[in-house]
Design a protein around this motif. Sequence first.
Motif, PDB file in Angstrom:
ATOM      1  N   LYS A   1       3.638  -3.220  12.627  1.00 45.59           N
ATOM      2  CA  LYS A   1       3.714  -3.976  13.662  1.00 45.59           C
ATOM      3  C   LYS A   1       4.234  -2.790  14.856  1.00 45.59           C
ATOM      4  CE  LYS A   1       5.459  -7.898  16.209  1.00 45.59           C
ATOM      5  NZ  LYS A   1       6.255  -9.366  16.144  1.00 45.59           N
ATOM      6  N   GLY A   2       3.260  -2.676  15.917  1.00 42.89           N
ATOM      7  CA  GLY A   2       3.812  -1.799  16.957  1.00 42.89           C
ATOM      8  C   GLY A   2       3.408  -0.297  16.677  1.00 42.89           C
ATOM      9  N   GLN A   3       2.899  -0.008  15.157  1.00 39.85           N
ATOM     10  CA  GLN A   3       2.717   1.141  14.586  1.00 39.85           C
ATOM     11  C   GLN A   3       3.670   2.298  14.817  1.00 39.85           C
ATOM     12  OE1 GLN A   3       0.383   1.109  12.798  1.00 39.85           O
ATOM     13  NE2 GLN A   3      -1.297  -0.372  13.542  1.00 39.85           N
ATOM     14  N   ASP A   4       5.037   1.980  14.716  1.00 45.95           N
ATOM     15  CA  ASP A   4       6.141   2.579  15.178  1.00 45.95           C
ATOM     16  C   ASP A   4       6.269   3.869  14.330  1.00 45.95           C
ATOM     17  OD1 ASP A   4       6.894   0.352  13.535  1.00 45.95           O
ATOM     18  OD2 ASP A   4       8.900   1.067  13.709  1.00 45.95           O
ATOM     19  N   VAL A   5       6.054   3.528  12.837  1.00 47.41           N
ATOM     20  CA  VAL A   5       6.153   4.637  11.847  1.00 47.41           C
ATOM     21  C   VAL A   5       5.049   5.654  12.072  1.00 47.41           C
ATOM     22  CG1 VAL A   5       5.884   4.714   9.542  1.00 47.41           C
ATOM     23  CG2 VAL A   5       7.087   2.878  10.086  1.00 47.41           C
ATOM     24  N   LEU A   6       3.756   5.319  12.219  1.00 46.04           N
ATOM     25  CA  LEU A   6       2.747   6.396  12.319  1.00 46.04           C
ATOM     26  C   LEU A   6       3.041   7.189  13.900  1.00 46.04           C
ATOM     27  CD1 LEU A   6      -0.419   4.486  11.390  1.00 46.04           C
ATOM     28  CD2 LEU A   6       0.558   6.299  10.351  1.00 46.04           C
TER      29      LEU A   6
ATOM     30  N   LEU B   1       3.245  12.985  -0.352  1.00 45.95           N
ATOM     31  CA  LEU B   1       4.010  11.529  -0.574  1.00 45.95           C
ATOM     32  C   LEU B   1       2.294  10.659  -0.795  1.00 45.95           C
ATOM     33  CD1 LEU B   1       6.679  11.116   1.624  1.00 45.95           C
ATOM     34  CD2 LEU B   1       6.758  11.485  -0.621  1.00 45.95           C
ATOM     35  N   ASN B   2       2.305  10.058  -1.721  1.00 50.64           N
ATOM     36  CA  ASN B   2       1.325   8.890  -1.539  1.00 50.64           C
ATOM     37  C   ASN B   2       1.667   7.607  -1.303  1.00 50.64           C
ATOM     38  OD1 ASN B   2      -0.695   6.886  -2.422  1.00 50.64           O
ATOM     39  ND2 ASN B   2      -1.456   8.312  -4.136  1.00 50.64           N
ATOM     40  N   CYS B   3       1.393   7.424   0.063  1.00 49.76           N
ATOM     41  CA  CYS B   3       1.939   6.132   0.734  1.00 49.76           C
ATOM     42  C   CYS B   3       1.690   4.668   0.027  1.00 49.76           C
ATOM     43  CB  CYS B   3       1.396   6.303   2.105  1.00 49.76           C
ATOM     44  SG  CYS B   3       1.582   7.606   3.079  1.00 49.76           S
ATOM     45  N   MET B   4       0.710   4.882  -0.988  1.00 54.86           N
ATOM     46  CA  MET B   4       0.355   3.772  -1.826  1.00 54.86           C
ATOM     47  C   MET B   4       1.552   3.196  -2.712  1.00 54.86           C
ATOM     48  SD  MET B   4      -2.387   1.533  -2.185  1.00 54.86           S
ATOM     49  CE  MET B   4      -3.797   2.368  -2.485  1.00 54.86           C
ATOM     50  N   ALA B   5       2.432   4.391  -2.994  1.00 53.75           N
ATOM     51  CA  ALA B   5       3.562   4.104  -3.875  1.00 53.75           C
ATOM     52  C   ALA B   5       4.720   3.685  -3.204  1.00 53.75           C
ATOM     53  CB  ALA B   5       3.737   5.266  -4.749  1.00 53.75           C
ATOM     54  N   LEU B   6       4.935   3.836  -1.876  1.00 58.54           N
ATOM     55  CA  LEU B   6       6.149   3.296  -0.922  1.00 58.54           C
ATOM     56  C   LEU B   6       6.088   1.828  -1.020  1.00 58.54           C
ATOM     57  CD1 LEU B   6       5.497   5.965   2.033  1.00 58.54           C
ATOM     58  CD2 LEU B   6       7.079   6.093  -0.242  1.00 58.54           C
TER      59      LEU B   6
ATOM     60  N   LEU C   1       0.459  13.265   3.780  1.00 59.35           N
ATOM     61  CA  LEU C   1       0.607  11.865   3.503  1.00 59.35           C
ATOM     62  C   LEU C   1      -0.898  11.401   3.360  1.00 59.35           C
ATOM     63  CD1 LEU C   1       2.499  10.858   6.517  1.00 59.35           C
ATOM     64  CD2 LEU C   1       3.561  11.083   4.097  1.00 59.35           C
ATOM     65  N   ASP C   2      -0.760  11.098   1.792  1.00 55.78           N
ATOM     66  CA  ASP C   2      -2.266  10.654   1.110  1.00 55.78           C
ATOM     67  C   ASP C   2      -2.092   8.920   1.350  1.00 55.78           C
ATOM     68  OD1 ASP C   2      -4.791  10.325   0.100  1.00 55.78           O
ATOM     69  OD2 ASP C   2      -4.084  11.290  -1.648  1.00 55.78           O
ATOM     70  N   GLU C   3      -3.162   8.381   1.460  1.00 55.30           N
ATOM     71  CA  GLU C   3      -3.317   6.840   1.831  1.00 55.30           C
ATOM     72  C   GLU C   3      -2.648   6.570   2.899  1.00 55.30           C
ATOM     73  OE1 GLU C   3      -5.343   5.109  -0.077  1.00 55.30           O
ATOM     74  OE2 GLU C   3      -5.542   6.130  -2.076  1.00 55.30           O
ATOM     75  N   LEU C   4      -2.617   7.329   4.115  1.00 53.69           N
ATOM     76  CA  LEU C   4      -1.915   7.103   5.513  1.00 53.69           C
ATOM     77  C   LEU C   4      -2.144   5.794   5.931  1.00 53.69           C
ATOM     78  CD1 LEU C   4      -0.494   8.803   7.600  1.00 53.69           C
ATOM     79  CD2 LEU C   4      -2.472   9.035   8.668  1.00 53.69           C
ATOM     80  N   ASP C   5      -3.191   4.810   5.592  1.00 56.54           N
ATOM     81  CA  ASP C   5      -3.290   3.677   6.342  1.00 56.54           C
ATOM     82  C   ASP C   5      -2.310   2.955   5.729  1.00 56.54           C
ATOM     83  OD1 ASP C   5      -4.641   4.052   4.098  1.00 56.54           O
ATOM     84  OD2 ASP C   5      -6.567   3.117   4.643  1.00 56.54           O
ATOM     85  N   GLN C   6      -1.699   2.924   4.754  1.00 55.67           N
ATOM     86  CA  GLN C   6      -0.558   2.002   4.117  1.00 55.67           C
ATOM     87  C   GLN C   6       0.673   2.045   5.024  1.00 55.67           C
ATOM     88  OE1 GLN C   6      -1.018  -0.007   1.358  1.00 55.67           O
ATOM     89  NE2 GLN C   6      -2.865   0.965   1.337  1.00 55.67           N
ATOM     90  N   LEU C   7       0.821   2.865   5.952  1.00 52.86           N
ATOM     91  CA  LEU C   7       1.893   3.184   6.920  1.00 52.86           C
ATOM     92  C   LEU C   7       1.629   2.274   8.374  1.00 52.86           C
ATOM     93  CD1 LEU C   7       2.873   6.996   6.548  1.00 52.86           C
ATOM     94  CD2 LEU C   7       3.671   4.704   5.328  1.00 52.86           C
TER      95      LEU C   7
END
Length: 268
Positions: free
Chosen positions: A141-146, A84-89, A132-138
């Motif tokens: 707040k609270g970094q719950d996704v990462l 998945l390219n996180c930039m596209a999400l 997960l490419d471009e992971l920093d897009q995830l």
Amino acid sequence: RLFRQDGTCYQQAKQVLHAAVPDQLQGRERETGILRQFLQEHVLGRRPGSLYVSGAPGTGKTACLSRVLLDCKDKLVGSKTVVLNCMALGSPHSVFPALAKHLGLPVATGRERVRSLEKHLTAQGPMVLLVLDELDQLESKGQDVLYTLFEWPQLPSSRLVLVGLANALDLTDRSLARLRAHPAGSPQLLHFPPYTKEQLTCILQERLGQVAGDPVVDSAALQFCARKVSAVSGDARKALDVCRRAVEVVELEVRGQTLLKPLPGGES
């Protein structure tokens, strides 16, 4: 003589200078070996785990991983690979429905969506490799996704192997400090440094060496380009772009000179 007055060689040169995934990645033998070893130990060895790959744009992160995945395609046939390219999400939380869709799970909402994914990833079945490419897009707040993603490989009976790629060197320290409390939960780190002048020169020479006939670009010009790009960014894509643009400029000049030549026999 720097350039051949032959239209086809310019077309070939522009083609090989495109930033596609090459068969051989110059100057990235160490990193490619680490990626290969990680997949061997975790996906083929059925050991859940995570790897965080960092490096500035154009340092070969995605190209290296793509090359390794292509080379290991036959070995990975027994597992499920999701890229998945996180930039596209649309948003950080969009990663969960996107993953569920790739895994063939029914659509769920909110916390139920995360629970159904956890249940699926800890049930019996083949290993799941999530890239997960471009992971920093995830980052959220609270970094719950990462945190959720990086904690999944640590769940009992987990069959998830996670590989995240991002530009920031300190993303895990800055955004995932809680993972360090559990050493086993911290992702393995792999950093891609900027390309050096010598590495960029090798990349350009290797690409242009595929063009038949005399060299399209002079060796001194390639070294000049590599020196300038390595001093600014070490970005291989930038070096390829600069060379491709140079070839385009010369091609236009040669085409212009050819059009202005008088026709044989003095015809107007």
